[in-house]
Design a protein around this motif. Structure first.
Motif, mmCIF file in Angstrom:
data_model
loop_
_atom_site.group_PDB
_atom_site.id
_atom_site.type_symbol
_atom_site.label_atom_id
_atom_site.label_comp_id
_atom_site.label_asym_id
_atom_site.label_seq_id
_atom_site.Cartn_x
_atom_site.Cartn_y
_atom_site.Cartn_z
ATOM 1 N N HIS A 292 36.699 37.549 -42.099
ATOM 2 C CA HIS A 292 36.416 36.821 -40.885
ATOM 3 C C HIS A 292 37.645 35.911 -40.618
ATOM 4 C CE1 HIS A 292 32.301 38.292 -42.076
ATOM 5 N NE2 HIS A 292 32.217 38.513 -40.809
ATOM 6 N N ARG A 293 38.904 36.322 -40.684
ATOM 7 C CA ARG A 293 40.223 35.457 -40.053
ATOM 8 C C ARG A 293 40.131 34.198 -40.609
ATOM 9 N NH1 ARG A 293 43.186 37.211 -36.212
ATOM 10 N NH2 ARG A 293 44.718 35.581 -37.293
ATOM 11 N N PRO A 294 39.991 34.034 -42.083
ATOM 12 C CA PRO A 294 40.141 32.563 -42.503
ATOM 13 C C PRO A 294 41.094 31.692 -42.130
ATOM 14 C CG PRO A 294 40.820 34.017 -44.178
ATOM 15 C CD PRO A 294 40.349 35.064 -43.045
ATOM 16 N N ASP A 295 42.457 32.219 -41.755
ATOM 17 C CA ASP A 295 43.487 31.552 -41.219
ATOM 18 C C ASP A 295 43.106 30.748 -39.725
ATOM 19 O OD1 ASP A 295 43.405 34.137 -39.972
ATOM 20 O OD2 ASP A 295 45.303 33.907 -39.359
ATOM 21 N N LEU A 296 41.896 31.120 -39.178
ATOM 22 C CA LEU A 296 41.600 30.465 -37.865
ATOM 23 C C LEU A 296 40.563 29.751 -37.977
ATOM 24 C CD1 LEU A 296 41.840 33.541 -35.432
ATOM 25 C CD2 LEU A 296 43.593 31.961 -36.083
ATOM 26 N N ALA A 297 39.810 30.044 -39.227
ATOM 27 C CA ALA A 297 38.439 29.003 -39.370
ATOM 28 C C ALA A 297 38.674 27.821 -40.393
ATOM 29 C CB ALA A 297 37.459 29.837 -40.221
ATOM 30 N N ALA A 298 39.623 27.628 -40.926
ATOM 31 C CA ALA A 298 39.810 26.720 -41.936
ATOM 32 C C ALA A 298 39.571 25.305 -41.179
ATOM 33 C CB ALA A 298 41.010 26.808 -42.835
ATOM 34 N N PRO A 299 38.891 24.470 -41.720
ATOM 35 C CA PRO A 299 38.658 23.100 -41.479
ATOM 36 C C PRO A 299 40.305 22.221 -41.730
ATOM 37 C CG PRO A 299 36.747 23.448 -42.713
ATOM 38 C CD PRO A 299 37.736 24.448 -42.782
ATOM 39 N N LYS A 300 40.651 21.187 -40.964
ATOM 40 C CA LYS A 300 41.812 20.361 -41.355
ATOM 41 C C LYS A 300 41.555 19.097 -41.149
ATOM 42 C CE LYS A 300 44.472 24.265 -40.697
ATOM 43 N NZ LYS A 300 45.199 24.696 -41.960
ATOM 44 N N GLY A 301 42.044 18.248 -42.209
ATOM 45 C CA GLY A 301 41.763 17.077 -42.121
ATOM 46 C C GLY A 301 42.906 16.272 -43.246
ATOM 47 N N LYS A 302 42.993 14.785 -43.018
ATOM 48 C CA LYS A 302 44.203 14.101 -43.763
ATOM 49 C C LYS A 302 43.663 13.879 -45.359
ATOM 50 C CE LYS A 302 45.157 11.376 -39.437
ATOM 51 N NZ LYS A 302 46.690 11.927 -39.546
ATOM 52 N N GLY A 303 42.555 14.323 -45.665
ATOM 53 C CA GLY A 303 42.132 14.133 -47.089
ATOM 54 C C GLY A 303 42.631 15.591 -47.688
ATOM 55 N N GLY A 304 42.891 16.292 -47.020
ATOM 56 C CA GLY A 304 43.332 17.634 -47.605
ATOM 57 C C GLY A 304 42.233 18.436 -47.857
ATOM 58 N N VAL A 305 42.367 20.052 -47.615
ATOM 59 C CA VAL A 305 41.342 21.039 -47.461
ATOM 60 C C VAL A 305 41.874 22.392 -48.499
ATOM 61 C CG1 VAL A 305 39.926 22.595 -46.257
ATOM 62 C CG2 VAL A 305 40.568 20.314 -45.254
ATOM 63 N N VAL A 306 40.950 22.341 -49.433
ATOM 64 C CA VAL A 306 41.214 23.701 -50.418
ATOM 65 C C VAL A 306 40.392 24.654 -49.880
ATOM 66 C CG1 VAL A 306 40.919 24.535 -52.719
ATOM 67 C CG2 VAL A 306 41.781 21.952 -52.401
ATOM 68 N N GLU A 307 41.230 25.838 -49.916
ATOM 69 C CA GLU A 307 40.218 26.934 -49.193
ATOM 70 C C GLU A 307 39.953 27.971 -50.371
ATOM 71 O OE1 GLU A 307 42.753 28.738 -46.107
ATOM 72 O OE2 GLU A 307 43.274 26.646 -45.474
ATOM 73 N N PHE A 308 38.963 28.319 -50.729
ATOM 74 C CA PHE A 308 38.239 29.145 -51.616
ATOM 75 C C PHE A 308 37.935 30.395 -50.694
ATOM 76 C CE2 PHE A 308 37.394 26.987 -55.832
ATOM 77 C CZ PHE A 308 38.774 26.439 -55.967
ATOM 78 N N THR A 309 38.608 31.763 -50.962
ATOM 79 C CA THR A 309 38.629 32.916 -49.954
ATOM 80 C C THR A 309 37.970 33.990 -50.911
ATOM 81 O OG1 THR A 309 40.135 31.840 -48.546
ATOM 82 C CG2 THR A 309 39.627 34.155 -48.203
ATOM 83 N N ALA A 310 37.247 34.800 -50.335
ATOM 84 C CA ALA A 310 36.570 36.101 -50.939
ATOM 85 C C ALA A 310 35.977 37.002 -49.807
ATOM 86 C CB ALA A 310 35.862 35.954 -52.055
ATOM 87 N N ALA A 311 36.171 38.234 -49.982
ATOM 88 C CA ALA A 311 35.450 39.127 -49.108
ATOM 89 C C ALA A 311 34.062 38.894 -49.114
ATOM 90 C CB ALA A 311 35.796 40.593 -49.452
ATOM 91 N N VAL A 312 33.484 38.685 -50.179
ATOM 92 C CA VAL A 312 31.919 38.215 -50.288
ATOM 93 C C VAL A 312 32.140 36.695 -50.994
ATOM 94 C CG1 VAL A 312 29.784 38.893 -51.226
ATOM 95 C CG2 VAL A 312 31.445 40.622 -50.468
ATOM 96 N N ILE A 313 31.637 35.829 -49.872
ATOM 97 C CA ILE A 313 31.685 34.430 -50.598
ATOM 98 C C ILE A 313 30.944 34.325 -51.792
ATOM 99 C CG2 ILE A 313 31.194 32.063 -49.901
ATOM 100 C CD1 ILE A 313 32.280 32.544 -47.279
ATOM 101 N N ALA A 314 29.714 35.112 -51.888
ATOM 102 C CA ALA A 314 28.713 35.020 -53.068
ATOM 103 C C ALA A 314 29.348 35.062 -54.292
ATOM 104 C CB ALA A 314 27.687 35.774 -52.828
ATOM 105 N N ASP A 315 30.718 35.700 -54.410
ATOM 106 C CA ASP A 315 31.238 36.248 -55.512
ATOM 107 C C ASP A 315 32.190 34.910 -56.133
ATOM 108 O OD1 ASP A 315 30.374 38.679 -55.352
ATOM 109 O OD2 ASP A 315 32.232 39.663 -54.705
ATOM 110 N N LEU A 316 32.219 34.011 -55.347
ATOM 111 C CA LEU A 316 33.174 32.921 -55.765
ATOM 112 C C LEU A 316 32.687 32.069 -57.045
ATOM 113 C CD1 LEU A 316 34.569 31.610 -52.386
ATOM 114 C CD2 LEU A 316 36.004 32.625 -54.282
ATOM 115 N N PRO A 317 33.029 32.057 -58.063
ATOM 116 C CA PRO A 317 32.488 31.313 -59.408
ATOM 117 C C PRO A 317 32.178 29.692 -59.306
ATOM 118 C CG PRO A 317 34.758 31.969 -59.866
ATOM 119 C CD PRO A 317 34.408 32.489 -58.348
ATOM 120 N N VAL A 318 31.172 29.330 -59.860
ATOM 121 C CA VAL A 318 31.065 28.076 -59.730
ATOM 122 C C VAL A 318 32.109 27.511 -60.837
ATOM 123 C CG1 VAL A 318 29.200 26.226 -60.651
ATOM 124 C CG2 VAL A 318 28.416 28.477 -59.694
ATOM 125 N N ASP A 319 32.392 28.093 -61.789
ATOM 126 C CA ASP A 319 33.419 27.420 -62.785
ATOM 127 C C ASP A 319 34.611 27.124 -62.182
ATOM 128 O OD1 ASP A 319 31.600 27.671 -65.198
ATOM 129 O OD2 ASP A 319 32.724 29.487 -65.436
#
Length: 337
Positions: A292-319
């Motif tokens: 879903h076009r993560p390059d257009l959706a990512a928040p921006k801010g002065k504190g820095g934003v780390v983007e974790f991306t996956a086709a199915v977000i549920a697959d991203l591990p807690v570790d």
């Protein structure tokens, strides 16, 4: 900021009345404010009016950028639309900055013909047209920067949302502070998407619970924020993690901003509150779907934003999420506090 002479340099000195149009939600409005700051700096002394909606009216009225806020920017009845266009014409604005750039605002421009005011926006025939054919493939912040450049307002660095003005505006009221909600010490905001959302676009409840347990074990308080759709998720986290603070639906927008400003970190889905946290300067980690076009959706801010991306977000591990918190010093600082 580095100013450069432009073809429109002379005309900016005679601009006394400016209208800014922004009709989106809170996230879009926060992005637009970064552009408004530069517009205001260009037209020093001009009177600024914002045309917006009720969704952002209160926040806009607290901001330092507008002298007047009109919240009826999206009428649905033809008669109301006609009246709005007539009101814009009667106000005789010297310059209109259309930061909405939609078919609706295009209709407003067309309704002001044959003698529309000077207009900045993605409309052919506007005095300061921004017609980059690739603009819809750009992140909103890059799109706004391109529009400002086309209007003769050079942007020398990346545009970033900024809410640093709010605490001073509200005089750091006690209701904005963490202890108002019984939060003491360091805390991490958890910003889930509701359990009824598309499972491909949200991190699952059980992983938020697992992460909350790990945060708590490291001496940091997990704080859950969200709206009505997130009630079930917030309750589930609070049930499983005794130290967690479930504030879902409790704080208003200003309190959410206050909590974000003082948070050690924010973790969550691409929800509106994630954009709020990033704009408040909170170091953030956001889950984004690569479908879903993560390059257009990512928040921006002065504190820095780390983007974790996956086709199915549920697959991203807690570790992996916990490791990011640890690498950012969230737990280390809590243990030495």
């Amino acid at each position: 900021m580095i100013w450069r002479k432009s073809a429109s340099e002379g005309e900016t000195n005679s601009v006394n009345r400016v209208l800014v149009i922004q009709l989106g939600g809170v996230a879009s409005f926060l992005q637009a404010l970064a552009a408004v700051k530069l517009i205001r700096e260009r037209h020093v002394g001009a009177r600024f009016t914002l045309l917006t909606t009720e969704a952002t009216k209160e926040l806009a009225e607290k901001s330092p950028y507008f002298d007047a806020v009109e919240a009826d920017g999206k009428p649905t009845e033809p008669q109301a639309i006609t009246k709005l266009i007539a009101r814009i014409r009667a106000a005789k604005y010297d310059m209109i900055y259309d930061l909405e750039g939609s078919s609706r605002t295009n209709n407003y421009f067309q309704g002001l013909r044959p003698w529309p005011p000077k207009w900045s926006g993605p409309i052919a025939g506007a005095s300061h047209a921004y017609l980059d054919p690739n603009r819809n493939d750009l992140h909103p912040m890059l799109r706004l920067a391109g529009q400002l450049n086309a209007a003769g307002i050079p942007v020398s660095g990346p545009l970033e949302p900024d809410l640093s003005w709010l605490r001073q505006t509200l005089r750091d009221a006690p209701r904005l502070r963490p202890d108002y909600f019984g939060i003491h010490g360091r805390y991490v905001l958890l910003l889930p998407r509701g359990s009824k959302a598309d499972p491909g676009r949200c991190w699952p409840e059980e992983k938020y619970i697992d992460l909350a347990k790990r945060i708590s074990r490291n001496g940091v308080t997990p704080v859950v924020l969200g709206g009505a759709d997130e009630r079930n998720v917030g309750a589930a986290i609070a049930k499983e993690v005794a130290s967690a603070k479930n504030l879902v639906t409790r704080p208003d927008l200003f309190q959410c901003i206050g909590l974000a400003e003082r948070a050690s970190f924010a973790v969550g889905d691409d929800v509106e509150l994630m954009h709020v946290a990033a704009a408040a300067g909170t170091p953030s980690l956001v889950f984004l779907s690569s479908l879903h076009r993560p390059d257009l959706a990512a928040p921006k801010g002065k504190g820095g934003v780390v983007e974790f991306t996956a086709a199915v977000i549920a697959d991203l591990p807690v570790d992996q999420v916990e490791r990011q918190l640890r690498n950012c010093g969230v737990f280390r600082e809590a243990q030495t506090a």
